[in-house]
Motif scaffolding. Structure first.
Motif, short mmCIF file in Angstrom:
data_model
loop_
_atom_site.label_atom_id
_atom_site.label_comp_id
_atom_site.label_asym_id
_atom_site.label_seq_id
_atom_site.Cartn_x
_atom_site.Cartn_y
_atom_site.Cartn_z
N UNK A 100 1.10 -1.44 0.22
CA UNK A 100 -0.21 -0.36 0.42
C UNK A 100 0.92 1.23 0.35
N UNK A 101 1.39 1.05 0.59
CA UNK A 101 2.92 2.32 0.99
C UNK A 101 3.34 2.27 -0.77
N UNK A 102 4.07 1.43 -0.95
CA UNK A 102 4.39 1.57 -2.12
C UNK A 102 3.59 2.03 -3.07
N UNK A 103 2.49 2.01 -3.00
CA UNK A 103 0.75 2.26 -4.41
C UNK A 103 1.34 3.82 -4.18
N UNK A 110 12.38 6.85 -4.54
CA UNK A 110 12.91 6.02 -5.45
C UNK A 110 12.36 4.30 -4.76
N UNK A 111 11.96 4.14 -3.48
CA UNK A 111 11.58 2.78 -2.56
C UNK A 111 11.36 3.35 -1.09
N UNK A 112 9.60 2.41 -0.89
CA UNK A 112 9.40 2.80 0.75
C UNK A 112 9.60 1.84 1.17
N UNK A 113 9.76 1.20 2.17
CA UNK A 113 9.90 -0.01 3.16
C UNK A 113 9.87 -0.20 4.51
N UNK A 114 9.32 -0.82 5.35
CA UNK A 114 10.28 -1.20 6.45
C UNK A 114 11.31 -1.77 6.92
N UNK A 230 2.00 10.81 2.50
CA UNK A 230 1.50 9.09 1.50
C UNK A 230 1.48 8.39 2.95
N UNK A 231 1.19 8.10 4.35
CA UNK A 231 1.18 7.35 5.54
C UNK A 231 -0.81 7.92 5.85
N UNK A 232 -0.71 8.89 5.75
CA UNK A 232 -2.21 9.26 6.08
C UNK A 232 -3.42 9.06 4.78
N UNK A 233 -2.64 8.87 3.34
CA UNK A 233 -3.55 8.31 2.33
C UNK A 233 -3.84 7.75 1.95
N UNK A 234 -2.65 6.62 3.07
CA UNK A 234 -2.96 5.33 2.36
C UNK A 234 -3.99 4.89 4.07
N UNK A 294 -8.50 9.71 -2.15
CA UNK A 294 -8.04 10.63 -2.06
C UNK A 294 -6.13 9.69 -2.88
N UNK A 295 -7.27 8.78 -4.12
CA UNK A 295 -6.04 8.19 -4.48
C UNK A 295 -5.23 9.10 -5.87
N UNK A 296 -4.30 8.88 -5.80
CA UNK A 296 -3.53 9.58 -6.61
C UNK A 296 -4.20 9.63 -8.31
N UNK A 297 -4.09 8.72 -8.92
CA UNK A 297 -5.07 8.65 -10.11
C UNK A 297 -6.17 8.69 -10.43
N UNK A 298 -7.08 8.90 -9.21
CA UNK A 298 -8.84 9.02 -9.35
C UNK A 298 -8.29 10.64 -8.38
#
Length: 576
Positions: A100-103, A110-114, A230-234, A294-298
């Protein structure tokens, strides 16, 4: 003789006292019976009955009618088993949240992981539970309110486009929200329901702090805001209702429980007025973001109107709706600062359940700084929207404005007679591309009846008003006659406009004060053609924008000539 008189009087007084005492006791017994009956009636009263007796503002502040039940027992048990829940849930959350964070990952990363995720030692507390009745769901629906001041250990491995890897810690999480659980379908075998759906029904508060391990995140420009969004939108869109996670309990097909589109929402962003100026030199350059989820593509963005606090967009957007009862359409207006981050001017929101399916709603919305705090003393301006919600299951026999059999007006007839003049297709079922290709031609007749309470522009406390009429997309202009020395002029003049694109054009009426060598601007009215297309003919009063007082009384009439053109001809008309 005196003795006899005294004896008679004594007997009379005694009898009177006895009779009075008996009546008093009878009356007291009757009052007790009535009081007992009243108390018995009160004991049978429900909360709904008490609310019918007195409005909420007459109850003392200490009276609270709560539909929630306390969950002290659940919190005690959860505290005991929390270490095990932490171990079991941490890895599950990590594997499910990372995609979800990656989306939602911003373009600068470039990347976002735990790199590490544990829930900490503090268990969440459930502050109340309520059963939802009279719902469309056929199963059992309950909502639990949760409060969590957490101390998790969460470290994000953030890699920027420049190749820099930053270990960022998420700290001081504070969360309050309401979770919805749906047990459905009900079956005749244990545990008596086939699946559980869970969703975040309402997010009341979400606070957290980001910190670069070994440094300050503020030293890396843009990272903090991008990660917070990013976190709030996810969270907002991955588990917030109407999104729901389905957990099967008994094997079976539960695809009907999953999120599905139920209709479309047409939004026309018309204009805004009296926006707050965010620029030190000149005026703001406003643009709008419109979205349901609040999806970026929508999320849809309007064009930018440069140096204007009263922008006119007249742009159309379309959204897919999953749950009209709970979803909202949101509009946020920003000042475009070029390469710098755009500054929020204000935002507004409309609940879809306030819209009547198949009917256009025309609204002016007050802009506020924060949607969760509607009270805003500062005047940030207003935004003008036209909204139309069309459910997919709108029955043809119901009053559907896109149904050819329904007492149709001009717009409704044109919407159902698009292709080859057959009139058999519904506008609601057309693709977005096809809708953009629709051209509605016709003649718009505008009768300027009169003006009321126009502002005084001359020294004598009067004005010499006249009105200039024009269509935004054409060069045709008309002007009424001048009415001398009047703040309540009567014109009764009719003007006809040949309209090439009724769905996308606008009527502008500007009022001026006539002087010998110049003219003074008094105010204006801006109208889309949506209502006259729908109703074919109507009379209405319109307030003057940009004036302290005044209105115009108009009569509008539409004579349609609908056609469908190919894309190239549409584009040539649109940019003519």
């Amino acid at each position: 003789m005196g003795f006899l008189v005294g004896l008679v009087l004594g007997v009379a007084v005694g009898v009177a006292i006895i009779i009075g005492f008996a009546r008093c006791e009878n009356s007291r017994a009757a009052r007790r019976r009535r009081l007992a009956a009243t108390i018995a009636s009160f004991s049978k009263m429900t909360i709904e009955d008490s609310r019918k007796l007195l409005p909420a503002d007459l109850y003392p502040s200490w009276v609270v009618f709560s539909s929630q039940q306390k969950l002290k027992w659940l919190n005690q048990e959860l505290t005991k088993i929390w270490p095990s829940v932490n171990d079991a849930a941490s890895e599950l959350i990590k594997t499910s949240v990372e995609p979800v964070l990656e989306q939602y990952r911003p373009i600068i990363l470039a990347s976002l992981k735990f790199s590490k995720l544990t829930l900490g030692t503090v268990a969440p507390q459930f502050t109340g539970i309520s059963i939802i009745e009279n719902t469309k769901e056929s199963g059992i629906v309950m909502e639990l309110e949760m409060n969590w001041d957490a101390n998790p250990s969460i470290i994000l491995a953030v890699k920027t486009r420049l190749g820099v890897v930053l270990p960022i810690q998420v700290k001081d999480i504070g969360f309050t929200g309401v979770f919805r659980l749906i047990f459905k379908p009900l079956v005749e075998e244990l545990p008596c329901f086939g699946a559980v759906c869970f969703s975040l029904r309402q997010k009341k508060k979400l606070d957290f702090r980001l910190k670069v391990i070994g440094g300050e995140i503020s030293s890396v420009p843009g990272i903090s805001d991008a990660l917070e969004d990013t976190i709030k939108n996810a969270i907002e869109d991955s588990i917030t209702w109407p999104v729901r996670k389905v957990i099967p309990i008994i094997p079976g097909d539960y695809s009907d429980l999953e999120l599905k589109p139920v209709g479309t929402l047409e939004v026309k962003l018309v204009q805004a007025r009296d926006l707050t100026n965010k620029d030190l030199i000149g005026k703001s350059d406003p643009f709008a973001i419109v979205y349901v989820r609040p999806l970026p593509d929508k999320m849809k963005r309007s064009k930018t109107i440069n140096n204007d606090l009263n922008p006119i967009w007249n742009e159309h957007f379309e959204f897919t709706i999953e749950d009209a009862d709970t979803q909202n359409v949101t509009v946020k207006i920003y000042d475009d600062d070029g390469i710098q981050e755009s500054e929020l001017i204000g935002c507004a929101q409309v609940r879809l359940k306030d819209l009547q399916p198949g009917k256009v709603k025309d609204v002016w919305l007050k802009l506020v700084k924060d949607l969760e705090i509607q009270r805003d003393r500062k005047d940030r301006g207003q935004v003008h929207l036209e909204l139309l919600y069309c459910p997919f299951d709108m029955k043809e026999e119901a009053p559907n404005p896109f149904n050819q059999q329904f007492s149709m007006t001009s717009l409704e007839r044109t919407m159902t007679s698009m292709e080859n003049g057959s009139g058999g297709s519904s506008f609601a079922r057309l693709s977005s591309r096809k809708k953009r290709e629709i051209i509605i031609r016709g003649v718009l007749s505008v009768t300027v009846i009169s003006g009321e309470d126009l502002p005084a522009m001359d020294m004598n406390g009067k004005s010499d008003p006249y009105v200039v009429l024009s269509l935004k997309k054409t060069k045709t202009k008309y002007k009424t006659r001048v009415v001398n020395e009047s703040l309540n002029p009567v014109w009764n003049q009719t003007f006809d406009f040949v309209v090439e694109d009724g769905l996308h054009d606008m009527l502008m009426l500007e009022v001026y004060d006539h002087d010998t060598f110049r003219r003074d601007y008094m105010g204006r009215c801006i109208l889309t053609l949506t209502k006259v297309l729908l109703e074919e003919e109507y009379k209405e009063s319109f307030n003057l924008e940009g004036a302290k007082s005044g209105k115009l009384n108009l009569h509008l009439k539409w004579s349609p000539q609908p056609i469908m053109r190919d894309s190239r001809e549409v584009d040539s008309l649109r940019f003519r």
